[in-house]
Design a protein around this motif. Structure first.
Motif, PDB file in Angstrom:
ATOM      1  N   SER A 230      30.895  40.233  48.914  1.00  0.00           N
ATOM      2  CA  SER A 230      31.734  39.115  48.473  1.00  0.00           C
ATOM      3  C   SER A 230      32.439  39.370  47.157  1.00  0.00           C
ATOM      4  CB  SER A 230      30.875  37.846  48.350  1.00  0.00           C
ATOM      5  OG  SER A 230      29.913  37.986  47.320  1.00  0.00           O
ATOM      6  N   ALA A 231      32.113  40.445  46.453  1.00  0.00           N
ATOM      7  CA  ALA A 231      32.702  40.689  45.127  1.00  0.00           C
ATOM      8  C   ALA A 231      34.007  41.463  45.264  1.00  0.00           C
ATOM      9  CB  ALA A 231      31.714  41.436  44.240  1.00  0.00           C
ATOM     10  N   TRP A 232      34.962  40.889  46.003  1.00  0.00           N
ATOM     11  CA  TRP A 232      36.209  41.593  46.227  1.00  0.00           C
ATOM     12  C   TRP A 232      37.296  41.140  45.258  1.00  0.00           C
ATOM     13  CZ3 TRP A 232      34.492  38.107  50.150  1.00  0.00           C
ATOM     14  CH2 TRP A 232      35.233  36.932  50.250  1.00  0.00           C
ATOM     15  N   GLY A 233      38.347  41.946  45.163  1.00  0.00           N
ATOM     16  CA  GLY A 233      39.483  41.646  44.306  1.00  0.00           C
ATOM     17  C   GLY A 233      39.898  42.868  43.519  1.00  0.00           C
ATOM     18  N   TRP A 234      41.212  43.103  43.402  1.00  0.00           N
ATOM     19  CA  TRP A 234      41.709  44.274  42.694  1.00  0.00           C
ATOM     20  C   TRP A 234      42.959  43.893  41.900  1.00  0.00           C
ATOM     21  CZ3 TRP A 234      40.487  44.079  47.863  1.00  0.00           C
ATOM     22  CH2 TRP A 234      39.306  44.734  48.230  1.00  0.00           C
ATOM     23  N   GLY A 235      43.271  44.750  40.930  1.00  0.00           N
ATOM     24  CA  GLY A 235      44.458  44.508  40.110  1.00  0.00           C
ATOM     25  C   GLY A 235      44.351  43.192  39.387  1.00  0.00           C
ATOM     26  N   SER A 236      45.309  42.323  39.594  1.00  0.00           N
ATOM     27  CA  SER A 236      45.305  41.001  38.952  1.00  0.00           C
ATOM     28  C   SER A 236      44.862  39.911  39.916  1.00  0.00           C
ATOM     29  CB  SER A 236      46.715  40.684  38.433  1.00  0.00           C
ATOM     30  OG  SER A 236      47.642  40.685  39.506  1.00  0.00           O
ATOM     31  N   ASP A 237      44.422  40.304  41.089  1.00  0.00           N
ATOM     32  CA  ASP A 237      44.095  39.333  42.132  1.00  0.00           C
ATOM     33  C   ASP A 237      42.584  39.325  42.358  1.00  0.00           C
ATOM     34  OD1 ASP A 237      44.327  37.477  44.085  1.00  0.00           O
ATOM     35  OD2 ASP A 237      44.968  38.876  45.639  1.00  0.00           O
ATOM     36  N   TYR A 238      41.907  38.285  41.900  1.00  0.00           N
ATOM     37  CA  TYR A 238      40.462  38.171  42.020  1.00  0.00           C
ATOM     38  C   TYR A 238      40.123  36.870  42.745  1.00  0.00           C
ATOM     39  CZ  TYR A 238      40.028  41.932  38.581  1.00  0.00           C
ATOM     40  OH  TYR A 238      40.098  43.126  37.921  1.00  0.00           O
ATOM     41  N   PRO A 239      40.202  36.844  44.060  1.00  0.00           N
ATOM     42  CA  PRO A 239      39.986  35.587  44.783  1.00  0.00           C
ATOM     43  C   PRO A 239      38.546  35.098  44.769  1.00  0.00           C
ATOM     44  CG  PRO A 239      40.240  37.388  46.323  1.00  0.00           C
ATOM     45  CD  PRO A 239      40.542  37.946  44.966  1.00  0.00           C
ATOM     46  N   ASN A 240      37.578  35.984  44.509  1.00  0.00           N
ATOM     47  CA  ASN A 240      36.192  35.563  44.659  1.00  0.00           C
ATOM     48  C   ASN A 240      35.318  35.916  43.475  1.00  0.00           C
ATOM     49  OD1 ASN A 240      34.491  34.167  46.512  1.00  0.00           O
ATOM     50  ND2 ASN A 240      33.348  36.050  46.804  1.00  0.00           N
ATOM     51  N   ILE A 241      35.916  36.430  42.412  1.00  0.00           N
ATOM     52  CA  ILE A 241      35.146  36.812  41.244  1.00  0.00           C
ATOM     53  C   ILE A 241      36.001  36.550  40.006  1.00  0.00           C
ATOM     54  CG2 ILE A 241      35.902  39.225  41.403  1.00  0.00           C
ATOM     55  CD1 ILE A 241      33.141  40.026  40.353  1.00  0.00           C
ATOM     56  N   ASN A 242      35.422  35.902  38.999  1.00  0.00           N
ATOM     57  CA  ASN A 242      36.170  35.613  37.771  1.00  0.00           C
ATOM     58  C   ASN A 242      36.410  36.895  37.007  1.00  0.00           C
ATOM     59  OD1 ASN A 242      36.419  32.689  37.827  1.00  0.00           O
ATOM     60  ND2 ASN A 242      34.188  32.648  37.630  1.00  0.00           N
ATOM     61  N   SER A 243      37.683  37.241  36.806  1.00  0.00           N
ATOM     62  CA  SER A 243      38.021  38.508  36.177  1.00  0.00           C
ATOM     63  C   SER A 243      37.645  38.549  34.701  1.00  0.00           C
ATOM     64  CB  SER A 243      39.522  38.787  36.329  1.00  0.00           C
ATOM     65  OG  SER A 243      40.288  37.756  35.727  1.00  0.00           O
ATOM     66  N   THR A 244      37.388  37.399  34.091  1.00  0.00           N
ATOM     67  CA  THR A 244      37.080  37.370  32.660  1.00  0.00           C
ATOM     68  C   THR A 244      35.653  37.823  32.364  1.00  0.00           C
ATOM     69  OG1 THR A 244      36.497  35.036  32.858  1.00  0.00           O
ATOM     70  CG2 THR A 244      38.752  35.572  32.153  1.00  0.00           C
ATOM     71  N   ASP A 245      34.705  37.432  33.228  1.00  0.00           N
ATOM     72  CA  ASP A 245      33.309  37.808  32.979  1.00  0.00           C
ATOM     73  C   ASP A 245      32.584  38.258  34.241  1.00  0.00           C
ATOM     74  OD1 ASP A 245      33.100  35.439  34.343  1.00  0.00           O
ATOM     75  OD2 ASP A 245      31.807  34.443  32.871  1.00  0.00           O
ATOM     76  N   TYR A 246      33.301  38.336  35.371  1.00  0.00           N
ATOM     77  CA  TYR A 246      32.759  38.768  36.655  1.00  0.00           C
ATOM     78  C   TYR A 246      31.670  37.836  37.193  1.00  0.00           C
ATOM     79  CZ  TYR A 246      35.453  43.073  36.903  1.00  0.00           C
ATOM     80  OH  TYR A 246      36.486  43.974  37.004  1.00  0.00           O
ATOM     81  N   SER A 247      31.727  36.590  36.795  1.00  0.00           N
ATOM     82  CA  SER A 247      30.829  35.597  37.379  1.00  0.00           C
ATOM     83  C   SER A 247      31.364  35.208  38.756  1.00  0.00           C
ATOM     84  CB  SER A 247      30.731  34.359  36.485  1.00  0.00           C
ATOM     85  OG  SER A 247      32.007  33.758  36.322  1.00  0.00           O
ATOM     86  N   LEU A 288      33.466  50.107  46.432  1.00  0.00           N
ATOM     87  CA  LEU A 288      34.639  49.359  46.883  1.00  0.00           C
ATOM     88  C   LEU A 288      34.692  47.962  46.276  1.00  0.00           C
ATOM     89  CD1 LEU A 288      36.951  50.031  48.869  1.00  0.00           C
ATOM     90  CD2 LEU A 288      35.712  48.740  50.604  1.00  0.00           C
ATOM     91  N   LYS A 289      33.639  47.550  45.588  1.00  0.00           N
ATOM     92  CA  LYS A 289      33.543  46.182  45.091  1.00  0.00           C
ATOM     93  C   LYS A 289      33.261  46.167  43.585  1.00  0.00           C
ATOM     94  CE  LYS A 289      33.861  44.712  49.358  1.00  0.00           C
ATOM     95  NZ  LYS A 289      35.043  43.944  49.842  1.00  0.00           N
ATOM     96  N   HIS A 290      33.166  44.939  43.071  1.00  0.00           N
ATOM     97  CA  HIS A 290      32.833  44.748  41.659  1.00  0.00           C
ATOM     98  C   HIS A 290      31.345  44.441  41.501  1.00  0.00           C
ATOM     99  CE1 HIS A 290      37.041  44.925  40.576  1.00  0.00           C
ATOM    100  NE2 HIS A 290      37.321  43.972  41.448  1.00  0.00           N
ATOM    101  N   PHE A 291      30.911  44.409  40.259  1.00  0.00           N
ATOM    102  CA  PHE A 291      29.506  44.163  39.949  1.00  0.00           C
ATOM    103  C   PHE A 291      29.382  42.769  39.352  1.00  0.00           C
ATOM    104  CE2 PHE A 291      25.213  45.133  39.072  1.00  0.00           C
ATOM    105  CZ  PHE A 291      24.926  46.380  39.631  1.00  0.00           C
ATOM    106  N   TYR A 292      28.836  41.840  40.144  1.00  0.00           N
ATOM    107  CA  TYR A 292      28.723  40.446  39.717  1.00  0.00           C
ATOM    108  C   TYR A 292      27.942  40.314  38.403  1.00  0.00           C
ATOM    109  CZ  TYR A 292      30.479  37.829  43.789  1.00  0.00           C
ATOM    110  OH  TYR A 292      31.260  37.253  44.734  1.00  0.00           O
TER     111      TYR A 292
END
Length: 821
Positions: A230-247, A288-292
Motif C-alpha cells: 500500500s505504500a505506493w507513490g512516486w515523484g510528486s504524486d503520493y496517493p497513499n502515503i504522506n510525502s512529508t513524513d511518510y505516515s 518498489l515501495k516506500h517505507f511507512y
C-alpha cells in the motif's frame, strides 16, 4: 417488487399505488453512480499521467469504470432494440420483431451481468502426487505456526472514530510473535536453540552454493524483502502515503494486508540479538515501495543501524535504491509475452550474500495468489510492475486471457534467478493477517482452525515451491465462490501452473527455456509441488509416509508453553575461574503461572561445567512493583540479581563471584516459576558476542579444547601463520618432550621433539626444523591458553575456501575449519 441488500439490512421498494412512496429509491442508482464516479476518477487521474494506470487504486477503478460503460451500452442497446421490435410487431413483421426482442434481451443480460465475476474455474487436480525435487535440511519441510493469541480478534481495521489498524502494536502480541518465529526456525531445522537453527540454515545454504560448511560471516549482507503493497507513490504524486513524513494516509486503502512490521521485528531480533548479525549488514524494504513511518519507527527504535530501503527517498533515515549497472534479469519468453525483455535490479539485492523473503498471505486478481514468488514483482527498479503482468493468468484483472496450464509464467524466472529465489536462505509467508486480494484489507477466515478469526499464522520453508504449494492449498480452500463471491481468485484455472513448471522442467512450455541470467544455463527443479489430501487433515506425502514420501512435509508444531530465548550472555573469568555471568532474554510465561508462586529458580549449566550455578529468588507481596519483579542480594560473597517484566516477557539475570570452571558453549539457562519450567540455550555467537569469545581457560584441566582465531597462508613466500587458543585436559603437559604436528587440509607439518624449550610457564621454539625443509617459530602458554606458530620456507599447497586445520601433541588432537581466501 425489487429487493436490495445493504449489509444485513434488507430494503424493499413498494409497488406504486399500493404502499405509498418508494423508500431509499436512490439505492437503485448506486451501482451506476459508483461506476460513473470510477470512470471520471480514472480519466482525471490517468490522462495527465498515463503511468498512474498502474496504481492499485486505478486497478480497482478500471473494472468499475469499464463495467459502467458496458452497463450503459447494454441499457442503451436494449432500449433501442426494444423500440424497433415494438414497431415491427405493430406492422405485423413478426420474424423481424422477434429478432429485435432477442437482441434486446441480450443487451439487458449484458447490462445486468457486467458486475458478476466470470472466473474460469480450474479442474480438480490429483492429491498427494508430488513432482520435482524437495529442498532443505529436512527436504520439502514447510512449517506452519499458528497461535490465535498473536492478533487481536476485535481489531476492526478502521481509522474512524478511533485508529485501529491491524498493524498497530495494540493489535499484535509481540511476545507471542517472537515465540512463533523462534518455534518456526527450530522446527524447520530440527535444532533445539534459535542460534543453532540459524547456523544450520546458513551452513546448509552455503553448502548448496559450494561455499563450504560456513555460517554468516560479519561483513556479508542480508536483504530482507518485504511486501509493503500500500505504500505506493512516486515523484510528486503520493496517493497513499504522506510525502512529508511518510505516515499512512487515512483513506480507503488504510490497512491493506501486507508484511507485518511485528514479524519483521521478530526476525531482526533473531538475526541481530540471537545469531549475531551486524545491524549494518542488513537491508530491509520493498524496493518498489516506500517505507511507512509507523513501520520505520517500530524497527528503528531497536535497530537504528539497519539500512531501511526506500524506492526513492534519501531523507528521514531511508536509503534510496540504486539500480544495478547493467540489466541482470532476462525474462525467458524473450519478448514474446512480456512487453520488456529484461530489468535492472537494485544493488541492495545484487550485492547481498543472502536474502530472506517475507511475503504476505493473500489472494490476487491477476495471479490468483501472491506469495514469495509474486513478492519479487517489487524487486526491480521501475515505478511499477505491470510489464510483468502479461506473464500471469489474468493479466489485466478482468479478461483471464492466459488461463490453463503450460504457458509462460514469469514467476518461474523470478524463483530461479540467482539474485532472487536462488539467493534466498529462508522463504517466509506472513499469515498473521491473511487477506482476500493484494490491495484489500485482512479478513477473518472461515476454514478450520481459524473459525471466523484472523489467520494468526507464519509459514516458512527452505523449499520455495513447497511453501507456495502449501499456502496455495490454504488460499484455495478459504477463497471459494461460496465463501467469497467477489474474491475467489485462487480458483482460476492455471494459478498453480508456475508451481508445476518450477518443480519440474518437464512441465515447461515447448517454446520456453527458463534461463533468467541469459547465460545458457537452464534452471533445474526449484523444489517440490503437490496438493494435500484434504482440507481437514492437511497431509502431504511425507506426512503420510515419513520413510518413503518424496513430496512435502507440513509441520504444525504445538507451541512450547515453556519458551525461553536468550538474546545476550556475557561471561568473564578471573583467578581460579571465579567470575561473573549475566544473561538476558525473553520468556513466555502465562499470567496464571505467577499465581501463588513462592520463588523463581535459575540454573546455569553446560556440558562440561563442574558444578551448575543455581540461584533462588524469593517471591512475596513486595516482589512486584508497578508490574515488574526485581530482586538483588549478596550471599556468601556471591552476588545475584533477577529482573522480570511480565508484560514484555523480558528478563535479566546476573551472578557474580561464582565458580565457572568448565563453562562452555552452548550455555543452558533453566527457569522455574511455579508450573513454568523452560530452558534457553546460548552458543558461540551469543556468549560474549562474535568479537570476544567465551574464555577458553575455563576448560583448562577439564577437556582438550581448540579455538582457531586466525590462519593465514602467504603464497609466494611459502608461509603459514596460526593464532589459536588451546586448553589442555592434563595441565602437566611438557611440549619439550613431544613433537608437534600441524595439519592443514591434506598437508602435515611436523616440528620434531625438543624444538620447544621451557621458559617459566611458556614453551618457545625459534627457527625449528619442519619436515627438514622449513622453519617454525612459536609460543605455547599453557596458563593463558595461547598458541602462536609461524612456519616459513616450506611449500603450502592448501586450496582456497574452508579447509581443516588440526594441531596434535601428546594426547591433544583437536581440529577446526578455517577459511583461506
Amino acid at each position: 417488487m425489487v429487493t436490495f441488500f445493504s449489509g444485513k439490512k434488507r430494503i424493499s421498494s413498494a409497488c406504486p399505488g399500493t404502499a405509498g412512496p418508494v423508500k431509499h429509491r436512490w439505492l437503485f442508482w448506486l451501482p451506476s453512480i459508483t461506476g460513473f464516479a470510477a470512470l471520471v476518477w480514472f480519466l482525471i487521474r490517468v490522462i495527465p499521467k498515463p503511468s498512474r494506470a498502474t496504481y492499485p487504486c486505478q486497478r480497482v477503478a478500471f473494472p468499475l469504470a469499464s463495467g459502467f460503460i458496458i452497463w450503459l451500452m447494454g441499457l442503451a442497446g436494449s432500449v433501442v432494440t426494444f423500440r424497433k421490435a415494438r414497431r415491427n410487431f405493430l406492422r405485423a413483421r413478426y420474424v423481424v420483431g422477434i429478432m429485435f426482442v432477442s437482441l434486446s434481451v441480450s443487451f439487458i443480460w449484458m447490462a445486468m451481468s457486467h458486475t458478476a465475476p466470470k472466473i474460469v474455474l480450474a479442474a480438480p487436480q490429483p492429491v498427494n502426487a508430488p513432482m520435482g525435487t524437495a529442498q532443505g535440511i529436512c527436504p520439502g519441510r514447510v512449517v506452519w505456526v499458528h497461535d490465535a493469541n498473536a492478533t487481536n480478534e476485535d481489531c476492526n481495521n478502521t481509522y474512524t472514530p478511533v485508529e485501529d489498524g491491524w498493524f498497530l502494536p495494540k493489535n499484535n502480541n509481540q511476545v507471542v510473535i517472537d515465540k512463533m518465529v523462534s518455534q518456526m526456525i527450530r522446527s524447520l531445522t530440527g535444532e533445539n536453540s534459535d542460534e543453532a537453527a540459524w547456523d544450520a540454515l546458513f551452513k546448509n545454504f552455503n553448502k548448496t552454493k559450494g561455499r563450504g560448511n560456513a555460517g554468516y560471516i560479519p561483513g556479508q549482507k542480508i536483504m530482507i524483502k518485504t511486501n509493503f503493497t500500500s505504500a505506493w507513490g512516486w515523484g510528486s504524486d503520493y496517493p497513499n502515503i504522506n510525502s512529508t513524513d511518510y505516515s499512512i494516509v487515512k483513506n480507503s486503502w488504510y490497512g491493506t494486508a501486507e508484511t507485518s512490521p511485528q514479524v519483521v521485528l521478530a526476525f531482526l531480533r533473531q538475526l541481530v540479538n540471537v545469531y549475531g548479525v551486524r545491524q549494518q549488514d542488513i537491508y530491509i524494504g520493498d524496493p518498489l515501495k516506500h517505507f511507512y513511518k509507523h513501520v520505520y519507527n517500530l524497527l528503528h527504535a531497536e535497530f537504528p543501524n539497519v539500512i531501511y530501503i526506500d524506492h526513492q527517498s534519501k531523507t528521514m533515515g531511508r536509503t534510496p535504491i540504486v539500480p544495478s549497472a547493467t540489466q541482470v534479469i532476462f525474462y525467458s519468453d524473450r519478448g514474446t509475452i512480456l512487453s520488456v525483455r529484461s530489468d535492472y535490479l537494485p544493488t541492495c539485492i545484487t550485492e547481498a550474500n543472502y536474502m530472506i523473503n517475507i511475503a504476505s498471505l493473500k489472494g490476487h486478481a491477476c495471479a490468483g495468489i501472491t506469495l514469495c514468488a509474486k513478492n519479487h514483482f517489487g524487486s526491480q527498479c521501475r515505478e511499477d510492475a505491470t510489464h510483468l503482468h502479461q506473464g500471469l493468468v489474468n493479466p489485466d484483472g478482468t479478461s483471464q486471457s492466459r488461463t490453463g496450464m503450460g504457458l509462460y509464467r514469469v514467476q518461474v524466472d523470478l524463483m530461479g534467478h540467482k539474485f532472487l529465489g536462488g539467493n534466498t536462505v529462508l522463504n517466509v509467508v506472513d499469515g498473521l493477517w491473511g487477506g482476500p486480494e493484494s490491495i484489500k484489507k485482512p479478513a477473518k477466515w472461515l476454514m478450520a482452525p481459524f473459525n471466523n478469526d484472523y489467520t494468526s499464522s507464519i509459514f516458512a520453508s527452505q523449499d520455495q515451491v513447497a511453501l507456495e504449494s502449501v499456502c496455495f492449498d490454504f488460499l484455495k480452500t478459504e477463497y471459494t465462490q461460496a465463501n467469497n463471491p467477489t474474491d475467489y481468485w485462487p480458483q482460476m484455472d492455471g494459478v498453480d501452473d508456475y508451481l508445476h513448471q518450477a518443480a519440474d522442467p518437464n512441465n515447461w512450455p515447448v517454446d520456453i527455456d527458463y534461463d533468467p541470467e541469459n547465460d545458457g544455463t537452464l534452471i533445474g527443479s526449484l523444489g517440490v509441488h503437490e496438493h494435500w489430501n484434504d482440507a481437514d487433515n492437511k497431509q502431504y506425502t511425507r506426512n503420510l509416509d515419513p520413510v518413503n514420501g518424496q513430496g512435502i512435509e507440513l509441520v504444525n508444531p504445538v507451541l512450547d508453553h515453556y519458551w525461553v530465548s536468550i538474546t545476550k550472555c556475557t561471561v568473564s573469568a578471573g583467578k581460579n575461574n571465579i567470575g561473573t555471568i549475566s544473561i538476558s532474554g525473553v520468556m513466555d510465561v502465562n499470567a496464571n503461572n505467577l499465581n501463588d508462586v513462592n520463588s523463581f529458580t535459575i540454573t546455569v549449566d553446560s556440558n562440561n561445567m563442574r558444578s551448575p550455578c543455581t540461584k533462588i529468588f524469593p517471591v512475596d507481596g513486595n516482589s512486584f512493583k508497578k508490574g515488574k519483579y526485581s530482586y538483588a542480594r549478596t550471599e556468601n560473597r556471591s552476588k545475584k540479581s533477577f529482573k522480570y517484566v511480565p508484560a514484555t516477557g523480558k528478563f535479566s539475570f546476573i551472578a557474580k563471584n561464582i565458580d565457572l570452571s568448565g563453562l562452555s558453549c552452548p550455555v543452558t539457562m533453566r527457569i522455574t516459576i511455579g508450573d513454568f519450567a523452560g530452558a534457553g540455550h546460548a552458543g558461540e555467537r551469543i556468549v560474549n558476542g562474535l568479537r570476544k569469545p567465551i574464555p577458553i581457560k575455563l576448560m583448562l584441566g577439564i577437556k582438550n579444547t581448540l579455538r582457531i582465531d586466525s590462519c593465514k597462508v602467504t603464497k609466494g613466500k611459502d608461509k603459514l601463520s596460526i593464532k589459536a587458543a588451546i586448553a589442555v585436559e592434563h595441565a602437566d603437559v611438557n611440549l619439550a618432550d613431544v613433537n608437534v604436528a600441524v595439519t592443514l587440509d591434506s598437508q602435515t607439518f611436523t616440528i620434531p621433539t625438543g624444538s620447544f624449550i621451557a621458559k617459566k610457564t611458556k614453551f618457545v621454539c625459534k627457527n625449528a626444523d619442519v619436515n627438514k625443509v622449513g622453519l617454525a617459530t612459536g609460543t605455547f602458554d599453557a596458563n593463558n591458553c595461547s598458541f602462536t606458530l609461524t612456519i616459513k620456507e616450506t611449500s603450502v599447497t592448501a586450496s582456497s575456501g574452508y579447509v581443516n586445520l588440526g594441531i596434535k601433541f601428546a594426547d591433544f588432537n583437536e581440529s577446526g575449519l578455517v577459511y583461506l581466501p
